[in-house]
Design a protein around this motif. Sequence first.
Motif, mmCIF file in Angstrom:
data_model
loop_
_atom_site.group_PDB
_atom_site.id
_atom_site.type_symbol
_atom_site.label_atom_id
_atom_site.label_comp_id
_atom_site.label_asym_id
_atom_site.label_seq_id
_atom_site.Cartn_x
_atom_site.Cartn_y
_atom_site.Cartn_z
ATOM 1 N N ILE A 268 1.068 -0.967 0.027
ATOM 2 C CA ILE A 268 0.059 0.218 -0.070
ATOM 3 C C ILE A 268 0.784 1.220 0.063
ATOM 4 O O ILE A 268 1.407 1.817 1.131
ATOM 5 N N SER A 269 1.241 1.811 -1.248
ATOM 6 C CA SER A 269 2.115 2.755 -1.233
ATOM 7 C C SER A 269 1.523 4.191 -1.081
ATOM 8 O O SER A 269 0.309 4.293 -0.932
ATOM 9 N N GLY A 270 2.491 5.014 -0.334
ATOM 10 C CA GLY A 270 2.216 6.306 -0.277
ATOM 11 C C GLY A 270 1.068 6.874 0.930
ATOM 12 O O GLY A 270 0.824 5.957 1.908
ATOM 13 N N GLY A 271 0.407 7.871 0.768
ATOM 14 C CA GLY A 271 -0.602 8.173 1.415
ATOM 15 C C GLY A 271 -1.533 9.092 0.800
ATOM 16 O O GLY A 271 -1.291 9.137 -0.653
ATOM 17 N N CYS A 272 -2.738 9.710 1.011
ATOM 18 C CA CYS A 272 -3.829 10.201 0.378
ATOM 19 C C CYS A 272 -4.603 11.134 1.148
ATOM 20 O O CYS A 272 -4.558 10.946 2.569
ATOM 21 N N THR A 273 -4.828 12.215 0.635
ATOM 22 C CA THR A 273 -5.874 13.127 1.090
ATOM 23 C C THR A 273 -7.401 12.685 0.953
ATOM 24 O O THR A 273 -7.515 11.662 0.116
ATOM 25 N N ALA A 274 -8.302 13.162 1.576
ATOM 26 C CA ALA A 274 -9.639 12.492 1.550
ATOM 27 C C ALA A 274 -10.705 13.509 1.926
ATOM 28 O O ALA A 274 -10.764 14.424 2.741
ATOM 29 N N LEU A 275 -11.849 13.549 0.785
ATOM 30 C CA LEU A 275 -12.816 14.712 0.801
ATOM 31 C C LEU A 275 -13.964 13.624 0.781
ATOM 32 O O LEU A 275 -14.324 13.029 -0.504
ATOM 33 N N VAL A 276 -14.980 13.744 1.609
ATOM 34 C CA VAL A 276 -16.159 12.658 1.707
ATOM 35 C C VAL A 276 -17.343 13.583 1.851
ATOM 36 O O VAL A 276 -17.401 14.486 2.746
ATOM 37 N N VAL A 277 -18.403 12.994 1.250
ATOM 38 C CA VAL A 277 -19.780 13.854 1.322
ATOM 39 C C VAL A 277 -20.653 12.344 1.597
ATOM 40 O O VAL A 277 -20.895 11.704 1.015
#
Length: 517
Positions: A268-277
């Motif tokens: 599972i590489s890297g990271g991420c931002t998350a925008l959820v509705v």
Amino acid sequence: MLTRVRSAVASFMGGVIPAGSNGDHHHHHCGAETPLKFPYSRPEFLGLSPDEVECSADHVARPILILKESKRLPWATGYAEVINAGKSTLNEDQACCEVLVLKKRPSGSSTPSRVALSRRRSSLPNGESLGLRENLDNAGELTFHYWALFDGHAGSGAAVVASRLLHHHIALHLQEVMEILCTPTLLAPTCLGEEPTNHHLTPTSQRALTRAASLRGAAGAPGSPSTPPTRFFTEKKISPESLVIGAIENAFKDMDVQIERERTVYNISGGCTALVVVYLLGKLYVGNAGDSRAVIIRAGEVIPMSTEFTPESERQRLQFLAYMQPHLLGNEFTHLEFARRVQRKEVGKRMLYRDYTMSGWAYKTIEDDDLKFPLIYGEGKKARVLATIGVTRGLGDHSLKVHDSNIYIKPFLSCCPEVRVYALAEHEHGPDDVLVLGTDGLWDVLSNQEVAEAVTCFLSNCDPDDQHRYTMAAQDLVMRARGVLKERGWRISDDRLGSGDDISVCIVPLANGNKLN
């Protein structure tokens, strides 16, 4: 240290250093002895063939991908995306859009069921053919709608995993409070120690009331629940809205923990931002961890629904953490911020600085410790935490270190989202009123007002009955942000530099949400 940091700064790509040990850009890299949890792909709802996925990764042509069928998404949601101009091999943005049905826990169960939800893919834009409604029905089901964008860095792995699993974590946490949400009177104040009984409630609702009381600390004396209270207190009032917010917040935390736990088993590489509705019971809940952005455009007015979390916006939180736990800086960074980079010849002189207690600036006398590289360095999109990463909230990044050191970045990166609420059912919306979600590739080059004007103008020239209009509006936004390839690179209006980042845009028509109430 200084030479190493300079090397790191020179290697910035997409907000994080693409070091071989800290992130992979393709699943064939040498560190991929562990299998992928999920293969790289574009969002499922796009319905792309393998050949089309491969063509979407053309960094020169940068084709804009759009929905083939508007009815694949609830509310006739529009979607468009484009890959970056070459800063990473794959498109590190991911997206998810679902209609999910919560089910009651099995009778007598005190833990969430792992089959807490089912997916309903509507054949009509608003789910009319499936009878999707948000009230607790006879079968004990509660429907919620879900949209999400994930912006990956140092690889697409974390973004892919989060796009597949975060909504399941949200569903499990909503299931824990499902009966309370559907019976808001259960949250009425109860005296401390008072036994929550009501002969008019069903056994199921009675259990829910008991849980609601326990949420407020309504319990008797330790070891003796039936002991009469010695005094009474005014109880905290917990709104159903706050329970949904708590469910979203805990889901982000659980998703981050799962990525950390499984990174030794999966690649599972890297990271991420998350925008959820999440749309539930007449309200939109927008949860954001990172630098993506959501805005509501209503009658031409812009209503911000998120805040970007960056090294600059979270300076005081980061500085306070470093002040309280200086070992996290590895004796190579200082938590203080100075007006410019401190030079050795300036030791003993006075310079403007800021600490975690300060929003303004003041003078201090420079000491040897102040020669260390600052915790936060740079301005705007070039600002970095520990000379490494340009975002401060998101999921993953558990292995990320400062370049050529043993200093971990993760302690400074929060997985906690900010959740804002919009009472959709309390407003009437026209066909041009929308919620726009976009990764930072859009907002880097277009302002809120520019986006609002572009969307309003585009939709006003479309047939209101054309359900493709929202996808076409999303495509228009992506095209405006990407620009046109010229001799001097991608250019947008006024010959400004276009976005070279991955760009993903969702446009959710709010009027279609009103039809569910």
